[in-house]
Scaffold this motif. Structure first.
Motif, short mmCIF file in Angstrom:
data_model
loop_
_atom_site.label_atom_id
_atom_site.label_comp_id
_atom_site.label_asym_id
_atom_site.label_seq_id
_atom_site.Cartn_x
_atom_site.Cartn_y
_atom_site.Cartn_z
N PHE A 372 0.76 -1.20 0.02
CA PHE A 372 0.01 -0.10 -0.04
C PHE A 372 0.68 1.30 -0.10
O PHE A 372 2.10 1.37 0.17
CB PHE A 372 -0.92 0.08 1.14
N ASP A 373 0.20 2.38 -0.14
CA ASP A 373 0.89 3.61 -0.42
C ASP A 373 1.03 4.08 0.95
O ASP A 373 -0.16 4.09 1.81
CB ASP A 373 0.01 4.76 -1.38
N ILE A 374 2.35 4.24 1.60
CA ILE A 374 2.44 4.95 2.89
C ILE A 374 1.67 5.89 3.19
O ILE A 374 1.13 6.13 4.32
CB ILE A 374 4.16 4.97 3.12
N LEU A 519 23.55 -4.56 -10.05
CA LEU A 519 22.54 -5.40 -10.00
C LEU A 519 21.12 -4.83 -10.67
O LEU A 519 20.28 -5.50 -11.03
CB LEU A 519 22.24 -6.00 -8.70
N ARG A 520 21.21 -3.58 -10.69
CA ARG A 520 20.05 -2.82 -11.44
C ARG A 520 18.80 -3.25 -10.68
O ARG A 520 17.74 -3.31 -11.38
CB ARG A 520 20.16 -3.00 -12.73
N PRO A 521 18.50 -3.01 -9.52
CA PRO A 521 17.14 -3.37 -8.65
C PRO A 521 16.34 -2.13 -8.89
O PRO A 521 16.76 -1.00 -9.16
CB PRO A 521 17.74 -3.26 -7.33
N SER A 522 14.84 -2.29 -9.01
CA SER A 522 13.93 -1.50 -8.92
C SER A 522 13.50 -0.92 -7.66
O SER A 522 12.88 -0.06 -7.46
CB SER A 522 12.79 -1.98 -9.90
N GLU A 523 13.85 -1.87 -6.58
CA GLU A 523 13.10 -1.51 -5.14
C GLU A 523 13.97 -2.20 -4.11
O GLU A 523 14.53 -3.36 -4.28
CB GLU A 523 11.71 -2.24 -5.10
N LEU A 524 13.98 -1.24 -2.95
CA LEU A 524 14.59 -1.80 -1.75
C LEU A 524 13.59 -2.18 -0.82
O LEU A 524 12.74 -1.44 -0.59
CB LEU A 524 15.66 -0.95 -1.29
N LYS A 525 13.33 -3.39 -0.29
CA LYS A 525 12.42 -3.62 0.79
C LYS A 525 13.26 -3.58 2.30
O LYS A 525 14.28 -4.26 2.56
CB LYS A 525 11.80 -4.91 0.80
N ILE A 526 12.85 -2.77 3.13
CA ILE A 526 13.41 -2.51 4.43
C ILE A 526 13.02 -3.53 5.34
O ILE A 526 11.91 -3.78 5.67
CB ILE A 526 13.39 -1.22 4.92
N ASP A 527 14.13 -4.48 5.92
CA ASP A 527 13.73 -5.58 6.75
C ASP A 527 12.76 -5.22 7.79
O ASP A 527 13.09 -4.12 8.65
CB ASP A 527 15.01 -6.18 7.08
N THR A 563 11.13 2.49 -2.37
CA THR A 563 11.41 1.61 -1.00
C THR A 563 9.90 1.02 -0.45
O THR A 563 8.92 1.82 -0.57
CB THR A 563 11.77 2.77 0.17
N VAL A 564 10.21 0.05 0.20
CA VAL A 564 8.94 -0.69 0.78
C VAL A 564 9.45 -1.12 2.00
O VAL A 564 10.12 -1.83 2.34
CB VAL A 564 8.32 -2.01 0.04
N ALA A 565 8.59 -0.69 3.11
CA ALA A 565 8.72 -1.06 4.37
C ALA A 565 8.08 -2.37 4.70
O ALA A 565 6.85 -2.53 4.75
CB ALA A 565 8.37 0.08 5.57
N GLU A 566 8.68 -3.43 5.30
CA GLU A 566 8.08 -4.90 5.43
C GLU A 566 7.54 -4.77 7.03
O GLU A 566 8.45 -4.19 8.07
CB GLU A 566 9.13 -5.83 5.43
N PHE A 584 6.32 3.18 0.19
CA PHE A 584 5.20 1.87 0.35
C PHE A 584 5.39 1.04 1.42
O PHE A 584 6.60 1.02 2.05
CB PHE A 584 5.25 1.15 -1.17
N GLY A 585 4.57 0.51 1.94
CA GLY A 585 4.66 -0.53 2.85
C GLY A 585 3.65 -1.66 2.71
O GLY A 585 2.94 -1.93 1.79
N GLN A 586 4.08 -2.77 3.64
CA GLN A 586 3.09 -4.01 3.78
C GLN A 586 3.22 -4.63 5.28
O GLN A 586 4.13 -4.27 5.83
CB GLN A 586 3.36 -5.06 2.72
N GLY A 587 2.20 -4.76 5.68
CA GLY A 587 2.14 -5.48 6.92
C GLY A 587 0.60 -5.54 7.44
O GLY A 587 -0.15 -5.55 6.85
#
Length: 605
Positions: A372-374, A519-527, A563-566, A584-587
């Motif tokens: 979802f949008d933070i 590595l050319r990533p599109s997204e980082l997911k913060i642990d 960025t996505v916060a997990e 962005f986030g998920q949880g």
């Protein structure tokens, strides 16, 4: 009746059986006579008697094992070594491997379908070890089917005693058969023979015996990334370092691959652990191989006689369970065997067996956790596909349990392909219905090191007519750091095709800026481990977690990465992330993983 033999005047003996032929009339009665050669029966009886006498009179040990490894026949000579027993179970026979041959030798005969031989040594008394030449061969029934493994064991001790050259050759052959050719340490059979011998000599009132099982952490990555020649050189250097540190008190062996064994007689578990701690500390010193510095860590399991087991094989099995516990709990550590591990090991075997079956039967499904949008939690921008498995006997099995098993046992490719097929099937359905839902799919970094992943992904996207930007492949940061050049090229090929790359659990590894750009990533997911400490009442205040997350957000912004916060679970965490610019986030605060119907209802499909 007797019938004369014209050639030599002798006689042949027959039994005569008379019967009226049924087709004949009373007037023209005829009789059918059947002659049975008694001489043939007598000959067969004499042959059977001869075979029995030969078997019972010879000093050679004759024996036979059924296809499951149980001793089913022993002649008089063999039985004498077995205290009169003529049968042994698979467990009981292990004590006589040097006399009758091992189960592994039987299996070699069954697989190769031809005879084989080996040398063995067996202690008939504490001070009398005899040398035996063991020969094994298949036993067949009348149809040619193998029904058992036969064998002979010949005591050649006296023969060799008078022939020093023969004795030396036999000893050399026996030594080579029990020694690992790469490291020079005892191999598995040789180590077990020494272990059994040490156990038989232990003082019952002494400290007992400690057995250690060591595994080099992530050694497959060294083989894959640097080549097997370098890997072999490191294994040899590792063996020499073990010998230098442990000294003459420990007996060392190589179990298989990157796994090593040692035992220390007259040692408590605590003494063995102290020695092992020093050993692991020294092993962490860098290795210089072919101009490359390599840093190794080890996981180790310890078992102890008589506390954990009394037989060599059981002691080894207990140490293996402890080793698995050490690897499962983070590696680079030592674990002692406990009875609870026995249950865990049995559970692991059941799960692994069921997992292999499930991969063949398509017993998995996906649930989708919304992203979802933070700044507006009601706006769902995508989802992460989470694999679920329900087994008929085991019930729901957690990915935390079966995914590491798949990784450890070479099933990661099959599991990744299963996830990708499930994703493609569902995403294709959504695309046909006009829905655009970017979905993240977790895959093993090791799958990237093969040649199958890229064509499989592209073929699935093409077959289901899925735009490649609707797929994000998630790979953990730690996994990416161990990627080879082949894996990097595969990621580049996927990115060129439009597939997006997401780095999962970011912050738990040691990636560099140069590596991230490569590595050319599109997204980082913060642990989630960092997100968990963002609560105002957590006690961390403006502490390390907040500073680390701010740094990650700044890094992602500078590299133009999403960025996505997990693992967002509280309003306070969400508020902090909004304030500090996470996108962005998920949880569980918004939603757990949802079944397809529930997810579609959430996005208004």
């Amino acid at each position: 009746m007797h019938v004369g033999r014209p050639r030599d005047g002798g006689y042949l003996s027959y039994d005569a059986h008379l019967a009226r032929l049924p087709a004949c009339s009373e007037e023209d009665a005829r009789v059918h006579m059947l002659l049975v050669d008694r001489h043939s029966d007598d000959r067969q009886e004499r042959e059977r008697h001869c075979h029995q006498m030969l078997s019972e009179s010879t000093s050679t040990l004759n024996h036979a094992f059924d296809l499951t490894g149980n001793l089913i026949f022993a002649n008089r000579a063999a039985s004498a070594y077995l205290d009169g027993a003529e049968t042994l179970s698979v467990e009981q026979r292990r004590a006589f491997d040097g006399l009758l041959g091992s189960r592994a030798l039987d299996i070699e005969v069954l697989i190769a379908d031809k005879p084989t031989s080996n040398q063995g040594r067996h202690a008939t008394a504490p001070d009398d070890r005899r040398s035996f030449l063991i020969q094994k061969f298949p036993l067949r029934d009348d149809s040619g089917k193998i029904v058992a493994v036969g064998g002979t064991s010949t005591d050649v001790s006296t023969l060799m005693a008078g022939h020093s050259d023969l004795h030396a050759a036999f000893s050399l052959a026996n030594d080579l058969a029990n020694r690992d050719p790469l490291t020079g340490l005892a191999n598995r059979p040789g180590f077990l023979e020494r272990l059994r011998d040490a156990l038989s000599r232990l003082d019952p009132m002494g400290k007992g015996l400690a057995l250690g099982f060591l595994d080099i952490d992530a050694f497959n990555d060294i083989n894959d990334g640097m080549g097997h020649d370098i890997g072999d050189a490191i294994l040899s250097a590792f063996a020499r370092r073990l010998e230098d540190i442990m000294g003459e008190r420990a007996c060392l062996g190589r179990f298989d691959g990157d796994e090593f064994l040692f035992f220390i007689a007259d040692s408590t578990p605590e003494e063995a652990e102290r020695l092992l701690q020093r050993t692991l500390g020294d092993i962490r010193s860098p290795y210089e191989v072919a101009g490359t510095r390599v840093l190794l860590t080890c996981s180790a399991g310890l078992s102890h006689y008589p506390r954990d087991a009394e037989r060599a094989e059981d002691l080894l099995r207990a140490a293996g369970m402890a080793l698995y516990s050490a690897k499962s709990n983070g590696r680079d550590r030592i674990s002692h065997f406990t009875e609870s591990l026995r249950f865990t090991s049995e559970r692991r075997l059941r799960v692994f067996s069921a997992l292999r079956k499930a991969l063949c039967e398509d017993s998995f499904r996906l649930v989708f956790q919304p992203k979802f949008d933070i700044s507006d939690r009601s706006r769902i921008i995508g989802a992460e596909a989470l694999l679920r498995w329900r087994d008929p006997q085991l019930g729901d099995v957690s990915p935390a349990e079966f995914v590491p098993l798949a990784e450890a046992n070479g099933l990661y490719n099959a599991l990744d392909l299963r996830v990708l097929k499930l994703f493609a099937r569902q995403q294709g359905d959504w695309v046909r219905r006009g829905l655009r839902v970017p979905v993240s799919v977790n895959i093993s970094a090791r799958s990237l090191q093969g040649t199958e992943l890229v064509p499989s992904v592209l073929a699935l996207l093409d077959y289901h007519e899925i735009p490649p930007e609707l797929l994000l492949l998630e790979i953990t940061e730690t996994g990416l750091m161990n990627c080879t050049g082949e894996a990097t090229r595969n990621l580049a090929d996927l990115a060129d095709a439009g597939v997006r790359i997401s780095i999962d659990d970011f912050g738990t590894g040691y990636s560099s800026l140069a590596y991230l750009q490569k590595l050319r990533p599109s997204e980082l997911k913060i642990d989630r481990s960092f997100i968990a400490h963002l609560d105002a009442g957590d006690g961390d205040g403006d502490g390390a977690s907040e500073r680390i997350v701010r740094a990650m957000l700044a890094l992602a912004e500078s590299l133009q990465l999403s960025t996505v916060a997990e693992g967002i679970e509280t309003e306070e965490q969400l508020a902090w992330l909004v304030e500090n610019g996470c996108e962005f986030g998920q949880g569980f605060l918004v939603s757990p993983g949802l079944e397809i119907a529930a997810f579609e209802a959430l996005i208004g499909a």
